[in-house]
Each structure stands twice: as structure tokens, then as C-alpha cells.
Design a protein around this motif. Structure first.
Motif, PDB file in Angstrom:
ATOM      1  N   GLN A   1       3.107 -44.623  57.059  1.00 43.14           N
ATOM      2  CA  GLN A   1       3.027 -45.441  55.929  1.00 43.14           C
ATOM      3  C   GLN A   1       1.823 -44.997  54.987  1.00 43.14           C
ATOM      4  O   GLN A   1       1.997 -45.117  53.858  1.00 43.14           O
ATOM      5  N   ILE A   2       0.405 -44.544  55.582  1.00 41.04           N
ATOM      6  CA  ILE A   2      -0.381 -44.146  54.524  1.00 41.04           C
ATOM      7  C   ILE A   2      -0.203 -42.859  53.716  1.00 41.04           C
ATOM      8  O   ILE A   2      -0.292 -42.910  52.454  1.00 41.04           O
ATOM      9  N   GLY A   3       0.497 -41.990  54.369  1.00 40.18           N
ATOM     10  CA  GLY A   3       1.269 -40.839  53.717  1.00 40.18           C
ATOM     11  C   GLY A   3       2.214 -41.331  52.560  1.00 40.18           C
ATOM     12  O   GLY A   3       2.039 -40.768  51.253  1.00 40.18           O
ATOM     13  N   ALA A   4       3.145 -42.081  52.966  1.00 44.06           N
ATOM     14  CA  ALA A   4       4.078 -42.548  51.951  1.00 44.06           C
ATOM     15  C   ALA A   4       3.521 -43.220  51.002  1.00 44.06           C
ATOM     16  O   ALA A   4       3.862 -42.922  49.846  1.00 44.06           O
ATOM     17  N   GLN A   5       2.731 -44.343  51.314  1.00 48.77           N
ATOM     18  CA  GLN A   5       2.335 -45.127  50.125  1.00 48.77           C
ATOM     19  C   GLN A   5       1.255 -44.392  49.220  1.00 48.77           C
ATOM     20  O   GLN A   5       1.220 -44.622  48.106  1.00 48.77           O
ATOM     21  N   PHE A   6       0.451 -43.346  50.032  1.00 49.21           N
ATOM     22  CA  PHE A   6      -0.443 -42.724  49.193  1.00 49.21           C
ATOM     23  C   PHE A   6       0.170 -41.805  47.946  1.00 49.21           C
ATOM     24  O   PHE A   6      -0.044 -41.948  46.737  1.00 49.21           O
ATOM     25  N   PHE A   7       1.187 -41.125  48.415  1.00 46.56           N
ATOM     26  CA  PHE A   7       1.913 -40.297  47.605  1.00 46.56           C
ATOM     27  C   PHE A   7       2.881 -40.997  46.558  1.00 46.56           C
ATOM     28  O   PHE A   7       3.149 -40.660  45.344  1.00 46.56           O
ATOM     29  N   GLY A   8       3.308 -42.152  46.995  1.00 47.59           N
ATOM     30  CA  GLY A   8       4.125 -43.177  46.321  1.00 47.59           C
ATOM     31  C   GLY A   8       3.202 -43.998  45.107  1.00 47.59           C
ATOM     32  O   GLY A   8       3.667 -44.095  44.039  1.00 47.59           O
ATOM     33  N   GLY A   9       2.080 -44.176  45.684  1.00 50.11           N
ATOM     34  CA  GLY A   9       0.991 -44.793  44.787  1.00 50.11           C
ATOM     35  C   GLY A   9       0.452 -44.141  43.969  1.00 50.11           C
ATOM     36  O   GLY A   9       0.114 -44.552  42.761  1.00 50.11           O
ATOM     37  N   ILE A  10       0.162 -42.873  44.197  1.00 47.16           N
ATOM     38  CA  ILE A  10      -0.520 -41.928  43.019  1.00 47.16           C
ATOM     39  C   ILE A  10       0.266 -41.515  41.713  1.00 47.16           C
ATOM     40  O   ILE A  10      -0.201 -40.876  40.924  1.00 47.16           O
ATOM     41  N   MET A  11       1.591 -41.659  42.133  1.00 52.40           N
ATOM     42  CA  MET A  11       2.706 -41.287  40.921  1.00 52.40           C
ATOM     43  C   MET A  11       2.360 -42.061  39.993  1.00 52.40           C
ATOM     44  O   MET A  11       2.461 -41.512  38.620  1.00 52.40           O
ATOM     45  N   GLY A  12       1.998 -43.512  39.861  1.00 54.90           N
ATOM     46  CA  GLY A  12       1.844 -44.109  38.815  1.00 54.90           C
ATOM     47  C   GLY A  12       0.584 -43.863  37.952  1.00 54.90           C
ATOM     48  O   GLY A  12       0.630 -43.295  36.815  1.00 54.90           O
ATOM     49  N   PRO A  13      -0.500 -43.726  38.597  1.00 55.52           N
ATOM     50  CA  PRO A  13      -1.870 -43.201  37.853  1.00 55.52           C
ATOM     51  C   PRO A  13      -1.486 -41.651  37.387  1.00 55.52           C
ATOM     52  O   PRO A  13      -2.170 -41.664  36.170  1.00 55.52           O
ATOM     53  N   VAL A  14      -1.030 -40.773  38.072  1.00 54.18           N
ATOM     54  CA  VAL A  14      -0.848 -39.461  37.518  1.00 54.18           C
ATOM     55  C   VAL A  14       0.010 -39.391  36.344  1.00 54.18           C
ATOM     56  O   VAL A  14      -0.442 -39.046  35.226  1.00 54.18           O
ATOM     57  N   MET A  15       1.095 -40.064  36.427  1.00 62.44           N
ATOM     58  CA  MET A  15       1.944 -40.364  35.153  1.00 62.44           C
ATOM     59  C   MET A  15       1.153 -41.122  34.031  1.00 62.44           C
ATOM     60  O   MET A  15       1.356 -40.711  32.938  1.00 62.44           O
ATOM     61  N   GLY A  16       0.536 -42.196  34.395  1.00 64.80           N
ATOM     62  CA  GLY A  16      -0.018 -42.795  33.414  1.00 64.80           C
ATOM     63  C   GLY A  16      -1.379 -42.096  32.730  1.00 64.80           C
ATOM     64  O   GLY A  16      -1.337 -42.175  31.482  1.00 64.80           O
TER      65      GLY A  16
END
Length: 618
Positions: A252-267
Motif C-alpha cells: 500500500q505504501i508503494g501504491a499510495q506513494f506513486f498514486g499520490g505523487i502524480m498530482g503534485p508532479v502534474m500540478g
């Protein structure tokens, strides 16, 4: 029930095999609501157009204010038009949300229905070889993940595509040079999104598999809590749980991390694009006479252009979780079902208490059964060999017969193959070689449902359903009258304890009969077999969970029950099989001794040693 290793199914999950196929298959569940989806599409278009048109209305307003030429009436009209446009967008957005929720829930209902119907058609082998908790996880976590995506992400994808197309068109109309600046940054944004998405997909697939493993372990521990406590296994259970829990946490850490950084990167990429657009636009205003209203509108559009990409990137965790869950659900649906009945398969019918064979006109192989269709329930196993897994033979060249009304008993060590024989007679598994026949008819030529309706089983492991005592006994034959249910309970020596319950036959049973003793639950199972009136009866350690006094009562009831039935009995208590017509002693999948009680004692072999206490069952 014996069978292949139950954790085998947990190792089947890895990288998604075919994402496009999964998406296509998943959205096929929306096809029945195409009309509603059309309305949703119209609402999405109205919402997107209203957002774009409302934003463009800022251009004349700002230009009027900066030039000093805009009158109060003009500004009032412009503001009123903007309010009307945005109001239309709000209403359409509300409608699309309400309708899409209905569409999504309808799709989930169909998905769950197909999944449950599939499980009812799967062979017993599947449930023996897969963790039950992991199967349950397909119905709960995996389907819920799909539902979350259908409720939110589908509309956002459609809206995002329309918004991107509309925004790009208006950007070109407003200023070509600034559009080129935006397009320069776009490939960088897409490349970044693709890189993060690839890693995220992998972790979300692993997360769903780990979640299934954890649920499977929890289900086993909860159902076996008494055993855990009896053997003081709490510490080991908690340690094992922590291992599963830590494994899930890491996934879950791996999934949530890569899922979570998508927004900041695109932002951040969007902010870079916004800054470049503002700088270049300011230069154009100074050097090329670009109007300030146009710059304001374009900067707003540049944000709108990247916003759908940002929103979709923020939904990547939901998308990948749903796709992983959908693949696991479809993996169950793709499992092979029980083999279809052979063409012209026979069935066993009952009319006014008389059982008869029914032979289709197209079946010439058993045409002789039309002349004498009486069902006698004579069972013959001829040179039967079987193994649950290839290369692991459980039964070897088993040959035996049970004449109508006879009682045949099986004794032997655990794992000798006793229960396997009964599984084969019911066609829970199909034999590898040899033949099993009833009244001279190969059971492979009998309709599977008809065969099982005429074989009553009382298993060592009891299972009762939510409902009253009356309903649980009637489960053996749904058209049984109350009087027949009560008569069956009396036959099984269950009537007296039922009447001592607070509400008698109307007593509602708690989870799996938790408000009854183990012996009482077994008595209800025996009553269920009695009410079925099936001409073949299988008792698999039927009295193993009752005390000696209750066992004597059951034996008297069983004698009445077995009087006109062909009965197969598996028992560890040899005292319960002394009156059997024949006793089969099995070891290592072979019959090593056969005969009635007196004959086997005279042999002074394995049965003699077991009965006299010179040897014990393993």
C-alpha cells in the motif's frame, strides 16, 4: 474435505496481463444503460461548454473595464449572461452525478450477480484449492474498487476529454503563439504521467493480491477461533497476522506513494506552464498589441487545459486499484465450470414416492431402462483410480458394490481415501479411470443435478444457514411439509431437543447454529438428510460430534432411516459399523480387507487389530 492445497490460488497475481481487455470487459457492464449514459454525456458536454463559455465572457468584460468603454448596462448584461451560463453548468453537473451513480450501481449489481452465479457453477475443486477469504475479497474489496471508479472516474475521463478538446480550440482561437508555448510543455507532462503510472499500476496490482491474502487469513482465524484458543495459538496467530499486515502495508505504501505523487508532479508542471504562458503573453501585450482580456482568458484556459490532466492523474490510484480488482473478479469468471452433462443424459424422477429412471428418446445406450425404469440404487465401483493432483494418486483400482438397501462401511486411517470415494459418487470430482455406476448406468451419463438430488449426505463438518430450525431441516427438500420436517426430526432423534428450544421449530439460528451445541447441529444435519428421502445416503463421520448416549439415539434413528436406502458409512468408531452388510478396510488408497464384521474378525488382520485395540487408526 480433502483436496489440493488451498493457498495455491494466491500465487496467481502479478503484473496485469491485459489492461485493454479488462477495460473493455468492465465497460460492457454499462451497455444496458446506454440511454442514461447518453444523458450523462449531454450533461457533461453542457458542463464543459458552460465552463469554457463562461470563462471566455471575461474577455469583453476585462477589455471594457481597461479601455473605459464598457457601460454599466453592458457589464450588468455580461455578468447576467455569465451567471446563466454557470447556472446551466451547475444543473447539468448535478444531473450527471445523480444519473451516473445509478448507472454505476446498476453495473455493480450485474457484476456481483455474475460473480455469484459463476461461483455456483464452479466445481468443488476450485473451492478446495483457493482460500475462501480471498474469494470473499473479490466480492467486497475488488468490486468496491470498481464501483469507486465507475462512480467518479468515468465521468471525469469523459469530461476531461471534452474539456481538453474545447479548451484547445478556444486557445487556438485566442492566440496561436501562446498555444504553441502550452504544447511545448504538454509532452513533458504526459511523459512524467506515464512514468509514474507505470510504477503505480504494478503496486496496485500487488496491493489487491496482498489484501486478498490478509482477508483470507482473517477469515480462517475468525472461523477457527476456538481451535486457536484451545491450543494457545494466539501469539503465533498474531505473529502470522503481522506478517500479512506488514506485507500489505508495504504494497500500500508503494501504491499510495506513486498514486499520490502524480498530482503534485502534474500540478508543478501545470504551474511551469502557467508561468511561461503569463510571461510570453505579457511580452505579446507589450510588443504585439495583444489585448489584456485575451491574455487573462488564455491564462485561465491554460490552467483549464492542464486541469483535466491533473484530475485524471489524481485518479490514477482509483483507476489502477479498480483495474486490479476487475482482473481478479474476471479471473474467477474465467474459471472452468463444471463440465456439462452428456447429450441424452439420464435423470432420476420421483412420482408418488416411487423413484424411476427417465431416459431421453435420443439415448439408445440405455434404452433397456425404459422397459424397467425402477430406480434400485445399486452402486458399483469398478477398478476406480483417482488423484486430486496429477501424479498424486489417492485411490488405486477400487472395486466394490452396494446392493439396494445395503449398508456399506468404510474404515481406515486418515487419508486412506474414504471420503474421496463419496466425493466421486456425488461427482464433486470425476474419476481418472474405471467406472462408477448406479443400476448399471455410468454416473457420467446421469445429469449431475439429478444425481445429487438423490444422494443425501451428512458430513462431519456441520453447516447451518441463517433462518429457523424448520427452514434448515427443509433445506434437504424445499417442498417438504411441516409434518414431514417434524417426522424427519423425530427420525434423527432431534425432535426432543428442538421442542426444548424457546420457540421450538421457529427458533432462529445464529451464525452457523452458534446457539446450539455441536451435537445438536449434527442432529439437524441428519434430519435434513432424512427429510430429503433420497434413496442413497452417505454418512461421513455423522456421529463423531455427539456423545455416546446421543449416538445410541442416532443409531436407532439411522436404522429406521437406512431401512430402504443404500447407505455408505464412514466411521472411526467401529462400534457404529458392526451391523454393516460389508466393511471395507482402506489403507493408502487400496481396499486391503472386505467382509462383514464376523468375517473380518476371523481374518485377524487390520480390522481385527483395530477392533480389539491391538492397533489404532492413524
Amino acid at each position: 474435505m480433502p483436496g489440493p492445497g488451498r493457498n495455491k490460488g494466491l500465487r496467481a497475481f502479478g503484473k496485469p496481463k491485459n489492461t485493454k481487455k479488462t477495460i473493455k470487459r468492465l465497460f460492457s457492464y454499462l451497455e444496458q444503460d446506454l440511454g442514461k449514459l447518453s444523458v450523462v454525456l449531454v450533461c457533461v458536454i453542457v458542463t464543459a461548454v458552460s465552463s469554457l463559455a463562461g470563462s471566455y465572457m471575461l474577455r469583453p468584460v476585462i477589455n471594457g473595464l481597461t479601455s473605459g468603454q464598457g457601460s454599466v448596462a453592458f457589464l450588468a448584461r455580461s455578468v447576467a449572461v455569465m451567471l446563466a451560463i454557470f447556472a446551466a453548468g451547475i444543473v447539468s453537473q448535478y444531473l450527471q452525478a445523480r444519473i451516473m451513480i445509478t448507472v454505476a450501481q446498476d453495473a455493480l449489481q450485474r457484476l456481483r450477480g455474475d460473480l455469484f452465479h459463476k461461483t455456483q457453477k464452479l466445481p468443488v475443486r476450485y473451492f478446495d484449492s483457493n482460500n475462501h477469504g480471498d474469494i470473499m475479497s473479490r466480492f467486497t474489496n475488488d468490486v468496491d474498487a470498481v464501483g469507486e471508479m465507475l462512480n467518479q472516474t468515468v465521468v471525469q475521463i469523459i469530461s476531461g476529454v471534452i474539456s481538453i478538446a474545447g479548451t484547445f480550440s478556444l486557445m487556438l482561437y485566442t492566440n496561436v503563439y501562446l498555444t504553441i508555448v502550452t504544447l511545448v510543455v504538454l509532452p513533458v507532462m504526459l511523459k512524467a504521467a506515464q512514468g509514474v503510472a507505470g510504477r503505480s499500476r504494478k503496486y496496485y496490482k500487488a496491493q489487491q493480491a496482498a489484501l486478498g491474502e490478509l482477508n483470507g487469513y482473517i477469515e480462517e482465524m475468525v472461523s477457527g477461533q476456538k481451535v486457536v484458543k484451545v491450543f494457545c495459538h494466539e501469539d503465533q496467530a498474531m505473529e502470522q497476522f503481522e506478517q500479512y499486515n506488514r506485507a500489505l502495508k508495504q504494497k500500500q505504501i508503494g501504491a499510495q506513494f506513486f498514486g499520490g505523487i502524480m498530482g503534485p508532479v502534474m500540478g508543478n508542471m501545470s504551474q511551469i506552464n502557467y508561468t511561461l504562458t503569463a510571461v510570453v503573453g505579457g511580452i505579446l501585450c507589450v510588443l504585439k498589441g495583444f489585448d489584456l482580456g485575451g491574455l487573462t482568458v488564455f491564462v485561465n484556459y491554460s490552467r483549464q487545459f492542464s486541469r483535466p490532466i491533473n484530475e485524471l492523474s489524481m485518479q490514477m490510484n482509483t483507476i489502477f486499484s479498480a483495474l486490479a480488482g476487475a482482473e481478479r473478479v474476471f479471473a474467477v469468471m474465467d474459471e472452468a465450470e463444471e463440465a456439462s452433462d452428456r447429450p441424452g443424459a439420464l435423470s432420476i424422477e420421483v412420482n408418488e414416492g416411487t423413484w424411476r429412471w427417465h431416459v431421453p428418446e435420443s439415448n439408445e445406450k440405455y434404452a433397456f431402462k425404459r422397459e424397467n425404469p425402477a430406480f434400485r440404487a445399486e452402486i458399483v465401483l469398478q477398478d476406480v483410480t483417482f488423484g486430486y493432483e496429477p501424479g498424486q494418486t489417492v485411490l488405486r483400482h477400487i472395486t466394490l458394490y452396494a446392493k439396494p438397501g445395503q449398508k456399506i462401511a468404510f474404515v481406515g486411517s486418515t487419508g486412506a481415501g474414504k471420503t474421496t470415494i463419496t466425493n466421486l459418487i456425488n461427482r464433486f470430482y470425476d474419476i481418472e479411470s474405471g467406472c462408477i455406476s448406479i443400476d448399471g448406468v455410468d454416473i457420467m451419463d446421469i445429469r449431475r443435478d439429478s444425481l445429487r438430488q438423490n444422494v443425501a449426505m451428512v458430513l462431519q463438518d456441520t453447516h447451518l444457514f441463517s433462518g429457523t430450525v424448520m427452514e434448515n431441516i427443509r433445506y434437504g427438500r424445499l417442498d417438504a411439509t411441516d409434518e414431514e420436517v417434524i417426522a424427519a426430526a423425530k427420525t434423527a432423534s432431534a425432535h426432543s431437543f428442538i421442542m426444548r428450544l424457546k420457540h421450538g421449530y421457529d427458533t432462529v439460528l445464529e451464525g452457523d447454529g452458534a446457539n446450539l451445541s455441536q451435537g445438536q447441529r449434527q442432529l439437524l444435519n441428519i434430519a435434513r438428510a432424512a427429510v430429503s428421502k433420497a434413496p442413497i445416503l452417505i454418512l461421513d463421520e455423522a456421529t463423531s460430534s455427539v456423545d455416546t448416549r446421543t449416538e445410541k439415539q442416532i443409531e436407532r434413528g439411522m436404522d429406521r432411516l437406512m431401512a430402504e436406502r443404500t447407505t455408505l458409512v464412514i466411521a472411526h468408531r467401529l462400534s457404529t459399523v458392526r451391523n454393516a452388510n460389508a466393511i471395507m478396510v482402506l489403507e493408502n488408497g487400496e481396499i486391503i480387507e472386505r467382509g462383514d464384521h464376523d468375517v473380518l474378525l476371523d481374518l485377524k488382520g487390520r480390522y481385527y487389530k483395530l477392533y480389539t485395540g491391538l492397533s489404532e487408526l492413524d
